[in-house]
Design an enzyme around this catalytic site. Structure first.
Site, PDB file in Angstrom:
ATOM      1  N   HIS A 118       0.807  -1.212   0.000  1.00  0.00           N
ATOM      2  CA  HIS A 118       0.000   0.000   0.000  1.00  0.00           C
ATOM      3  C   HIS A 118       0.844   1.268   0.000  1.00  0.00           C
ATOM      4  O   HIS A 118       1.945   1.292   0.538  1.00  0.00           O
ATOM      5  CB  HIS A 118      -0.912   0.048   1.238  1.00  0.00           C
ATOM      6  CG  HIS A 118      -1.795  -1.147   1.396  1.00  0.00           C
ATOM      7  ND1 HIS A 118      -1.465  -2.215   2.205  1.00  0.00           N
ATOM      8  CD2 HIS A 118      -2.987  -1.446   0.841  1.00  0.00           C
ATOM      9  CE1 HIS A 118      -2.428  -3.124   2.153  1.00  0.00           C
ATOM     10  NE2 HIS A 118      -3.357  -2.686   1.333  1.00  0.00           N
ATOM     11  N   HIS A 158       5.637   6.355   0.634  1.00  0.00           N
ATOM     12  CA  HIS A 158       6.425   5.123   0.713  1.00  0.00           C
ATOM     13  C   HIS A 158       5.525   3.906   0.609  1.00  0.00           C
ATOM     14  O   HIS A 158       4.301   4.005   0.717  1.00  0.00           O
ATOM     15  CB  HIS A 158       7.220   5.074   2.020  1.00  0.00           C
ATOM     16  CG  HIS A 158       6.345   5.121   3.238  1.00  0.00           C
ATOM     17  ND1 HIS A 158       6.041   6.300   3.898  1.00  0.00           N
ATOM     18  CD2 HIS A 158       5.682   4.151   3.931  1.00  0.00           C
ATOM     19  CE1 HIS A 158       5.252   6.050   4.924  1.00  0.00           C
ATOM     20  NE2 HIS A 158       5.007   4.733   4.969  1.00  0.00           N
TER      21      HIS A 158
END
EC number: 3.1.4.-
Length: 329
Positions: free
Chosen positions: A135, A264
């Site tokens: 994710h 990230h």
């Protein structure tokens, strides 16, 4: 399951004949077998909505029991009638990419003492070894009351649709360790290059505007106070109409913040702050092994909103015409 090969009426009287074992018949069967194997490997991937149906695990308890979750503590306490929610981009790495990431994590663990290595937990697979999606977060862990949740999802869908953000691609730049807001967990992450057209910052801006209008805290915002001081607006359609107008002109992006360094993809986690030895091993692993993964491309075609156990996919627009005033890139 194979179909039964019944004899035809013309073949009933020929059961006692010797079977045909000619080379032609054998090679024909071998050819069909090769064709079947090739077709099996060419099957298309499952649609993302299929994964959404099985995205949630069984709730073991409504209370916080860290022993059930590898020592992890619930960041947002469970409140009856409150729906924990999260906005994110989902990515299922291809087989080769998954293999490179697994190799990268294994290489990092190999450089650590046994006691230190066991503290790092991979996010690539489930306890049963099944590949898991990764994710890019677009919100903090947030929560909505029952009467808010459907309006919020509808408002966000409208905002995404009217924002003019098109599908884009991101690539990764290296490894790092980052903590969650409460410093209760640290994550080994893939840092992300800033994509063309600034798609990630724009998506985050849309999501932050949505959650703030419902009294929820923004993600990665620099010096921005939560609107409404935690009091969500309750009139149906009020926020939806506001957000539809908000993303209907180019002027909207004039206050866009650049938080590219914060985006990230988490691939592993640990409960404690990483030691200097772990940080040093991460740096050397990034230098030695990350080149195998540097060319991976993450295609971003939609975002997802998970409210409770319900997941809503919100596709980015692919047919926007700049002549109509919605700002294409």
């Amino acid at each position: 399951m194979a179909l039964v090969d019944y004899l035809s009426s013309d073949e009933e009287g020929e059961e006692d004949k010797e079977p045909d074992t000619s080379i032609k018949d054998t090679t024909g069967k071998l050819k069909r077998k090769r064709d079947e194997d090739n077709n099996a490997s060419d099957l298309p991937p499952l649609p993302s909505k299929f994964h959404d149906l099985y995205a949630s695990t069984t709730r073991l308890s409504t209370k916080d029991h860290p022993t059930l979750h590898g020592g992890r503590k619930r960041v947002t306490p469970h409140v009856e009638g409150n729906w924990p929610s999260h906005l994110y981009i989902e990515w299922y790495p291809a087989t080769a990419e998954h293999g490179s990431l697994s190799k990268l994590i294994s290489s990092l663990k190999d450089k650590l003492p046994p006691g230190e290595a066991t503290k790092a937990h991979s996010l690539l697979t489930s306890d049963l070894g099944a590949p898991l999606p990764l994710h890019i977060s677009l919100s903090r862990p947030i929560g909505f009351a029952t009467e808010q949740k459907d309006d919020f999802v509808s408002s966000l869908e409208t905002a995404i649709k009217s924002s003019g953000i098109r599908p884009f691609v991101v690539t990764c730049s290296g490894l790092d360790w980052v903590a969650n807001f409460e410093k209760t967990r640290w994550f080994l992450v893939l840092r992300i290059h800033k994509p063309d057209a600034d798609g990630l910052n724009k998506l985050l801006h849309v999501c932050n505007s949505a959650v703030q209008d419902y009294g929820q805290p923004p993600l990665y915002a620099k010096g921005t106070a939560t609107k409404g001081e935690g009091k969500a607006k309750s009139a149906r359609g009020t926020i939806k109409g506001k957000m539809t107008n908000q993303f209907s002109s180019k002027a909207h992006w004039s206050d866009l913040q650049d938080v590219s360094d914060a985006f990230h993809i988490s691939i592993a986690w640990t409960l404690g702050s990483p030691s200097q030895e772990l940080l040093h091993s991460t740096e050397s692993t990034s230098t030695d092994c990350f080149k195998d993964f540097a060319q991976a491309r993450v295609n971003i075609n939609e975002i997802k909103a998970k409210v409770g156990n319900a997941i809503t996919s919100m596709p980015l627009q692919t047919n926007i015409q700049e002549a109509k005033g919605l700002f294409g890139f």
